[in-house]
Enzyme design. Structure first.
Site, mmCIF file in Angstrom:
data_model
loop_
_atom_site.group_PDB
_atom_site.id
_atom_site.type_symbol
_atom_site.label_atom_id
_atom_site.label_comp_id
_atom_site.label_asym_id
_atom_site.label_seq_id
_atom_site.Cartn_x
_atom_site.Cartn_y
_atom_site.Cartn_z
ATOM 1 N NE ARG A 1 -97.959 -31.502 -30.828
ATOM 2 C CZ ARG A 1 -98.447 -30.463 -31.502
ATOM 3 N NH1 ARG A 1 -99.242 -29.598 -30.905
ATOM 4 N NH2 ARG A 1 -98.148 -30.269 -32.764
ATOM 5 C CE1 TYR B 1 -129.182 -14.591 -16.326
ATOM 6 C CE2 TYR B 1 -127.674 -14.570 -18.192
ATOM 7 C CZ TYR B 1 -128.873 -14.973 -17.610
ATOM 8 O OH TYR B 1 -129.735 -15.731 -18.339
ATOM 9 C CE LYS C 1 -103.053 -27.226 -36.548
ATOM 10 N NZ LYS C 1 -101.739 -27.649 -36.028
ATOM 11 C CG MET D 1 -125.832 -19.724 -24.401
ATOM 12 S SD MET D 1 -127.115 -20.927 -24.069
ATOM 13 C CE MET D 1 -126.548 -21.617 -22.522
HETATM 14 C C1 LIG Z 1 -100.750 -26.708 -36.453
HETATM 15 C C2 LIG Z 1 -99.471 -27.183 -37.010
HETATM 16 C C3 LIG Z 1 -98.769 -26.400 -37.943
HETATM 17 C C4 LIG Z 1 -99.177 -24.985 -38.269
HETATM 18 O O1 LIG Z 1 -98.809 -24.149 -37.191
HETATM 19 P P1 LIG Z 1 -99.073 -22.564 -37.216
HETATM 20 O O2 LIG Z 1 -98.449 -22.074 -35.961
HETATM 21 O O3 LIG Z 1 -100.559 -22.401 -37.203
HETATM 22 O O4 LIG Z 1 -98.463 -22.033 -38.433
HETATM 23 C C5 LIG Z 1 -97.650 -26.946 -38.541
HETATM 24 N N1 LIG Z 1 -97.220 -28.194 -38.212
HETATM 25 C C6 LIG Z 1 -97.858 -28.963 -37.289
HETATM 26 C C7 LIG Z 1 -97.317 -30.308 -36.955
HETATM 27 C C8 LIG Z 1 -98.986 -28.480 -36.643
HETATM 28 O O5 LIG Z 1 -99.605 -29.220 -35.717
#
Ligand SMILES: *Cc1c(COP(=O)(O)O)cnc(C)c1O
Length: 375
Positions: free
Chosen positions: A140, A263, A42, A316
């Site tokens: 969640r 700055y 992801k 920036m």
């Molecule tokens: C992001 C995620 C993972 C991976 O988690 P890591 O801590 O990066 O290994 C696995 N399962 C779900 C549902 C996630 O959202």
């Protein structure tokens, strides 16, 4: 490409991503666990590049991938025609046919989504595949334990969702002593007994590295460990580093004692100083909190093998480093200051940014020249 390739002349910095290290990390994790090893890709494969990283992992043998969003699934499908792709964030209303077109599997995380997917499959003898997500302590996504029990008792509905995987997610695996770990594993064991025919998955990176083999189940879902990040609170990552960021020096200048830098005039030079200015800043994912503050030094880079401190604020598009302590002629305009990797552990960068490796990686900017090693 190799790691010493010259930065493209136009970019402020070169981001080097070691695909061989990602693959080695996947193999390392796969060898530790009892079940099979998926890959979580992801957020653009944690900033490393969804398509390139996805292809490298598939070539190494990964056949199950997890993305968060549908759009990521579509991009991954374009380069991986045969692998299983699960979409963690579930099934938004009206997206059913998109899942079908691109052969993406929704991770069903509520009874609404379960009914929606079942309705979409109503006219099919073999329902399109999905995963079933049950919440064991995150609050969640995921069905409650009670909802899961009711679904297990409703074979018509259960059959209609084509579940191929039963999953849950650990809230505190990076703190092995946290009492919620044992509670979640116990609850997940109960959930598995409700759906004995489904392969099960609960482990993320920290779970694989810390919680022992009990949580492996049939499939593990590592993300951050593939990318060399810290999975454990306060302990160095055992994984190979993947990302390196080298910023090119735009100019070197002299500053006089008593003058200030940048700055807000937040840093006063205590001695005649040599300053190196690089063209990278918070727009590129170097968090502004890494600035010097109240006379306390901030972020450190690495130049000619030595640590060099940032002076003043992260701007920036620019940052200024103190190179006074480097030998004369050790670096010049056009040379690099390493900001991440190459001797600066990702987890150290995360501490300078007051965050974790996940956020460092996923906020890496788009203005870098990207260089991929291996794969
Ligand atoms: C992001 C995620 C993972 C991976 O988690 P890591 O801590 O990066 O290994 C696995 N399962 C779900 C549902 C996630 O959202």
């Amino acid at each position: 490409m190799n790691i010493h390739s010259i930065p493209t002349a136009e970019a402020g910095a070169t981001l080097t991503i070691d695909l061989d290290a990602i693959v080695a990390n996947w193999r390392d994790l796969a060898a530790r666990v009892r079940g099979r090893c998926a890959a979580v890709v992801k957020a653009d494969a944690y900033g490393t590049g969804l398509e390139v990283t996805g292809r490298a992992l598939a070539k190494a043998g990964a056949d199950t991938f997890f993305v968060a969003q549908i759009e990521e699934g579509i991009r991954l499908r374009a380069v991986l025609p045969g692998e299983a792709i699960y979409v963690l964030n579930g099934l938004p209303p009206g997206t059913e046919s998109t899942f079908a077109t691109h052969r993406l599997k929704p991770v069903l995380g509520s009874m609404e989504e379960v009914r929606q997917w079942a309705a979409f499959n109503a006219d099919r003898s073999s329902p399109r595949p999905s995963a079933l997500h049950v919440d064991t302590g995150m609050n969640r996504l995921g069905l409650s334990m009670e909802e899961a029990e009711a679904l297990a008792a409703d074979p018509a509905l259960l059959n209609a969702i084509g579940a191929r995987l039963l999953m849950s997610h650990m809230a505190c695996a990076d703190e092995p002593g946290h009492p919620l770990n044992a509670i979640q594993i116990l609850r997940f064991t109960a959930v598995r007994s409700m759906f004995p025919h489904l392969p099960a998955s609960i482990a993320n990176s920290a779970s694989i590295l810390r919680l022992g083999r009990e949580a492996d189940c049939n499939l593990v879902r590592p993300g951050i460990a593939l990318y060399g990040g810290e999975a454990l609170c306060g302990q160095p990552s055992p994984m190979r580093p993947v990302v390196r960021l080298d910023a090119r020096i735009i100019q070197i200048r002299e500053g006089h004692a008593g003058e200030t830098v940048g700055y807000g005039a937040t840093w006063r030079l205590m001695r005649p100083s040599r300053l190196a200015v690089v063209g990278v800043g918070y727009a590129d994912g170097i968090h502004r909190i890494a600035s010097t503050r109240d006379g306390v030094p901030g972020f450190q880079g690495l130049a000619a093998g030595q640590r060099v401190p940032l002076l003043g604020r992260v701007n920036m598009d620019l940052m200024t480093f103190d190179i006074t302590d480097l030998p004369d002629g050790a670096i010049k305009r056009g040379d690099d200051i390493t900001l991440i990797g190459g001797g600066i552990p990702l987890d150290e960068t995360a501490r300078w940014f007051s965050t974790n490796a996940y956020e460092v990686l996923t906020s890496l900017g788009r203005r870098y020249a990207r260089s991929y090693v291996g794969g």
